[in-house]
Design a protein around this motif. Sequence first.
Motif, PDB file in Angstrom:
ATOM      1  N   ILE A   1     -21.725  72.815 -92.294  1.00  0.00           N
ATOM      2  CA  ILE A   1     -22.574  73.684 -91.484  1.00  0.00           C
ATOM      3  C   ILE A   1     -23.995  73.699 -92.020  1.00  0.00           C
ATOM      4  O   ILE A   1     -24.969  73.656 -91.262  1.00  0.00           O
ATOM      5  CB  ILE A   1     -21.982  75.105 -91.435  1.00  0.00           C
ATOM      6  N   ARG A   2     -24.143  73.737 -93.354  1.00  0.00           N
ATOM      7  CA  ARG A   2     -25.493  73.770 -93.936  1.00  0.00           C
ATOM      8  C   ARG A   2     -26.294  72.511 -93.615  1.00  0.00           C
ATOM      9  O   ARG A   2     -27.514  72.542 -93.527  1.00  0.00           O
ATOM     10  CB  ARG A   2     -25.394  73.935 -95.457  1.00  0.00           C
ATOM     11  N   LEU A   3     -25.605  71.374 -93.436  1.00  0.00           N
ATOM     12  CA  LEU A   3     -26.292  70.108 -93.211  1.00  0.00           C
ATOM     13  C   LEU A   3     -26.674  69.879 -91.757  1.00  0.00           C
ATOM     14  O   LEU A   3     -27.393  68.925 -91.457  1.00  0.00           O
ATOM     15  CB  LEU A   3     -25.420  68.937 -93.694  1.00  0.00           C
ATOM     16  N   THR A   4     -26.194  70.731 -90.857  1.00  0.00           N
ATOM     17  CA  THR A   4     -26.518  70.535 -89.446  1.00  0.00           C
ATOM     18  C   THR A   4     -27.984  70.878 -89.193  1.00  0.00           C
ATOM     19  O   THR A   4     -28.536  71.817 -89.780  1.00  0.00           O
ATOM     20  CB  THR A   4     -25.639  71.418 -88.549  1.00  0.00           C
ATOM     21  N   PRO A   5     -28.671  70.122 -88.327  1.00  0.00           N
ATOM     22  CA  PRO A   5     -30.079  70.424 -88.024  1.00  0.00           C
ATOM     23  C   PRO A   5     -30.275  71.816 -87.439  1.00  0.00           C
ATOM     24  O   PRO A   5     -31.296  72.463 -87.692  1.00  0.00           O
ATOM     25  CB  PRO A   5     -30.468  69.333 -87.011  1.00  0.00           C
ATOM     26  N   GLU A   6     -29.295  72.305 -86.668  1.00  0.00           N
ATOM     27  CA  GLU A   6     -29.427  73.626 -86.066  1.00  0.00           C
ATOM     28  C   GLU A   6     -29.474  74.719 -87.125  1.00  0.00           C
ATOM     29  O   GLU A   6     -30.299  75.640 -87.041  1.00  0.00           O
ATOM     30  CB  GLU A   6     -28.266  73.894 -85.100  1.00  0.00           C
ATOM     31  N   PHE A   7     -28.579  74.608 -88.127  1.00  0.00           N
ATOM     32  CA  PHE A   7     -28.576  75.636 -89.163  1.00  0.00           C
ATOM     33  C   PHE A   7     -29.837  75.572 -90.011  1.00  0.00           C
ATOM     34  O   PHE A   7     -30.418  76.602 -90.392  1.00  0.00           O
ATOM     35  CB  PHE A   7     -27.338  75.494 -90.056  1.00  0.00           C
ATOM     36  N   GLN A   8     -30.300  74.370 -90.351  1.00  0.00           N
ATOM     37  CA  GLN A   8     -31.518  74.253 -91.149  1.00  0.00           C
ATOM     38  C   GLN A   8     -32.716  74.817 -90.396  1.00  0.00           C
ATOM     39  O   GLN A   8     -33.559  75.502 -90.984  1.00  0.00           O
ATOM     40  CB  GLN A   8     -31.755  72.782 -91.495  1.00  0.00           C
ATOM     41  N   GLN A   9     -32.785  74.572 -89.107  1.00  0.00           N
ATOM     42  CA  GLN A   9     -33.867  75.152 -88.322  1.00  0.00           C
ATOM     43  C   GLN A   9     -33.765  76.677 -88.288  1.00  0.00           C
ATOM     44  O   GLN A   9     -34.777  77.380 -88.438  1.00  0.00           O
ATOM     45  CB  GLN A   9     -33.827  74.594 -86.906  1.00  0.00           C
ATOM     46  N   PHE A  10     -32.548  77.196 -88.103  1.00  0.00           N
ATOM     47  CA  PHE A  10     -32.353  78.642 -88.121  1.00  0.00           C
ATOM     48  C   PHE A  10     -32.739  79.225 -89.478  1.00  0.00           C
ATOM     49  O   PHE A  10     -33.383  80.274 -89.560  1.00  0.00           O
ATOM     50  CB  PHE A  10     -30.886  78.967 -87.801  1.00  0.00           C
ATOM     51  N   HIS A  11     -32.376  78.549 -90.560  1.00  0.00           N
ATOM     52  CA  HIS A  11     -32.628  79.064 -91.911  1.00  0.00           C
ATOM     53  C   HIS A  11     -34.120  79.188 -92.199  1.00  0.00           C
ATOM     54  O   HIS A  11     -34.588  80.218 -92.713  1.00  0.00           O
ATOM     55  CB  HIS A  11     -31.954  78.152 -92.946  1.00  0.00           C
ATOM     56  N   TYR A  12     -34.876  78.148 -91.843  1.00  0.00           N
ATOM     57  CA  TYR A  12     -36.295  78.143 -92.205  1.00  0.00           C
ATOM     58  C   TYR A  12     -37.163  78.913 -91.212  1.00  0.00           C
ATOM     59  O   TYR A  12     -38.192  79.472 -91.595  1.00  0.00           O
ATOM     60  CB  TYR A  12     -36.794  76.701 -92.321  1.00  0.00           C
ATOM     61  N   GLN A  13     -36.759  78.960 -89.959  1.00  0.00           N
ATOM     62  CA  GLN A  13     -37.603  79.611 -88.955  1.00  0.00           C
ATOM     63  C   GLN A  13     -37.255  81.079 -88.731  1.00  0.00           C
ATOM     64  O   GLN A  13     -38.126  81.836 -88.283  1.00  0.00           O
ATOM     65  CB  GLN A  13     -37.503  78.859 -87.620  1.00  0.00           C
ATOM     66  N   TYR A  14     -36.029  81.487 -89.028  1.00  0.00           N
ATOM     67  CA  TYR A  14     -35.622  82.860 -88.726  1.00  0.00           C
ATOM     68  C   TYR A  14     -35.116  83.603 -89.959  1.00  0.00           C
ATOM     69  O   TYR A  14     -35.550  84.734 -90.222  1.00  0.00           O
ATOM     70  CB  TYR A  14     -34.531  82.857 -87.630  1.00  0.00           C
ATOM     71  N   PHE A  15     -34.201  83.000 -90.709  1.00  0.00           N
ATOM     72  CA  PHE A  15     -33.571  83.739 -91.803  1.00  0.00           C
ATOM     73  C   PHE A  15     -34.567  84.031 -92.926  1.00  0.00           C
ATOM     74  O   PHE A  15     -34.640  85.167 -93.417  1.00  0.00           O
ATOM     75  CB  PHE A  15     -32.371  82.955 -92.342  1.00  0.00           C
ATOM     76  N   CYS A  16     -35.315  83.016 -93.345  1.00  0.00           N
ATOM     77  CA  CYS A  16     -36.259  83.226 -94.459  1.00  0.00           C
ATOM     78  C   CYS A  16     -37.339  84.252 -94.112  1.00  0.00           C
ATOM     79  O   CYS A  16     -37.624  85.155 -94.927  1.00  0.00           O
ATOM     80  CB  CYS A  16     -36.885  81.901 -94.868  1.00  0.00           C
ATOM     81  N   PRO A  17     -37.977  84.211 -92.931  1.00  0.00           N
ATOM     82  CA  PRO A  17     -38.930  85.285 -92.594  1.00  0.00           C
ATOM     83  C   PRO A  17     -38.277  86.660 -92.536  1.00  0.00           C
ATOM     84  O   PRO A  17     -38.891  87.649 -92.960  1.00  0.00           O
ATOM     85  CB  PRO A  17     -39.461  84.861 -91.216  1.00  0.00           C
ATOM     86  N   LEU A  18     -37.054  86.747 -92.021  1.00  0.00           N
ATOM     87  CA  LEU A  18     -36.367  88.030 -91.971  1.00  0.00           C
ATOM     88  C   LEU A  18     -36.078  88.546 -93.373  1.00  0.00           C
ATOM     89  O   LEU A  18     -36.233  89.747 -93.646  1.00  0.00           O
ATOM     90  CB  LEU A  18     -35.060  87.882 -91.169  1.00  0.00           C
ATOM     91  N   ARG A  19     -35.683  87.667 -94.271  1.00  0.00           N
ATOM     92  CA  ARG A  19     -35.426  88.082 -95.649  1.00  0.00           C
ATOM     93  C   ARG A  19     -36.702  88.595 -96.322  1.00  0.00           C
ATOM     94  O   ARG A  19     -36.677  89.607 -97.034  1.00  0.00           O
ATOM     95  CB  ARG A  19     -34.857  86.903 -96.426  1.00  0.00           C
TER      96      ARG A  19
END
Length: 561
Positions: A527-545
């Motif tokens: 799951i971590r290697l999928t492009p969708e999750f990486q995009q979600f992580h950098y564009q949404y999760f990190c700013p929310l954190r």
Amino acid sequence: MMLTRLMSGSSRSLDLPCVCTVRLLDDSEYTCNVQRDAKGQHLFDLLCHHLNLLEKDYFGIRYVDPDKQRHWLEFSKGIAKQMRSRPPFILCFRVKFYPPDPAALKEEITRYLVFLQVKRDLYHGRLLCKTSDAALLAAYILQAEIGDYDPGKHPEGYSSKFQFLPKHSEKLERRIAEIHRSELSGLSPAAAEMCFLRKAQTLETYGVDPHPCKDVSGNSAFLAFTPFGFIVLQGNKRVHFIKWSDATKMKFEGKTFHLYVREKEEKRLVLTYIAPTPEACKHLWKCGVENQSFYKLENSNQVRTVSSSNLFFKGSRFRYSGRVAKEVMESSAKIKREPPEIHRAGMVPSRSCPSISHGLRLSSVPRTRRRAVHISIMEGLESLRDSAHSTPMRSTDHLDILTPHGSRETVISDEAYTPCCSILPTPVRESNLELSIGQQVNGTTFSNKDEEGDLAAPSIPNMETPPPALPGPEGSVQGEPEPEQANSFLQSVLRLLAVTLCLLLALLLLLVVLAESDLELAFLRDIRLTPEFQQFHYQYFCPLRRWVSCKLHPIIRLIDS
């Protein structure tokens, strides 16, 4: 001892060679022996060496599995594992990626092979065109294969002895002979083939390899991928054309294929079609992924592994292996060698066909061995027949003629396929399409008025207007909520809210584990290697954190003080 014998027996079986017979575009056959563990790339390299072909990225090898499903041979995998049948293996060499501009091909041998493929497409009904275009294309073939018109060798009606199209008329044959006799004199075979390709390139169905499907309302359709984008054909018209740059995602679930489309103003639409079988749907999806990667990407480093399903479901994973069109063109420009000798195949006798009124013809395209494909097609399209390249696509509108054996032959006419009459309806929006099959048709809202004679879509009640109340036995209005009913409804709402809250908390916990933990479990890593999750992580999760950390920092300082 027994284990040793078993291992030695299995190793001996791997050492036994497999016989592979590949049918070429001129209907000749190439046979070779390969090891059981040989990759598809090994067979393809042997074939290209036999053909003296350097611009080989446009071509591929097709095969049919025991379930009668066609596939492209994957070069990175073993041949025997893909075939799923016993040797000898029967395969076909075909054009896999049609060059967007055939004139830009470096070598004449490559153009000749593409010419043979497109000539097959015309003969099998995949390249649809008007009568005037059909006559010109057939005349180019005639010039390329028999040369200039010679009154001593070519008597009156000589063009009727050859078949270039699914169905000929006497008027069309006279027009073919007239063009060949008066307009093409002096053209060499290579020049005639180039003129043929340039004309074919302008047609909307150039490069079409049709996949039979149905839309969400049950109407038959053909899905196809071209050098310029994704198209949908219904009857004899193109109803959708999506440029590769506008196709954002393709996925499939069982027999259902989804194509996500980006429109203006950042809107995203989706087209949904139903394939005959899950295997056919997966083949359609893989072909779409490969074609989009080949024609859209700038270089092969941009190729990514794609998944057929959503983020939290593994589904099928596939990665295109090979160079993209731009790299192929750059590599072709560097070819420096003496042009290889080309052994052009002349016209060969064709077996007699009852549907041809002129008796025995000579076919410009060698007959392809066919097997029946058991696919039910609704009225408006012909039942499909198998071919080594793809399913021949024919319309059964008023243009079709029933032969004595019950098969249909398409009459090429000016009304058969007119690009200017193509319609491009607006696709269904994503929010409605995935939730309600039968409520929407690809391109428009489905209703009895729009589709008379087809299955009517289920009516959708108006949720804004409550149903009229019925008077009770004492003049009161029935349907007024009793206290018990109100309590039951409130409890149901509370339970729904509780379940929703639990699911949201579980999802939040899973996201935190995926993004913040160091657990190296296999499914988490995938799951971590999928492009969708990486995009979600950098564009949404990190700013929310970072936002949560800024809000909690003053509170933590206050507690520490």
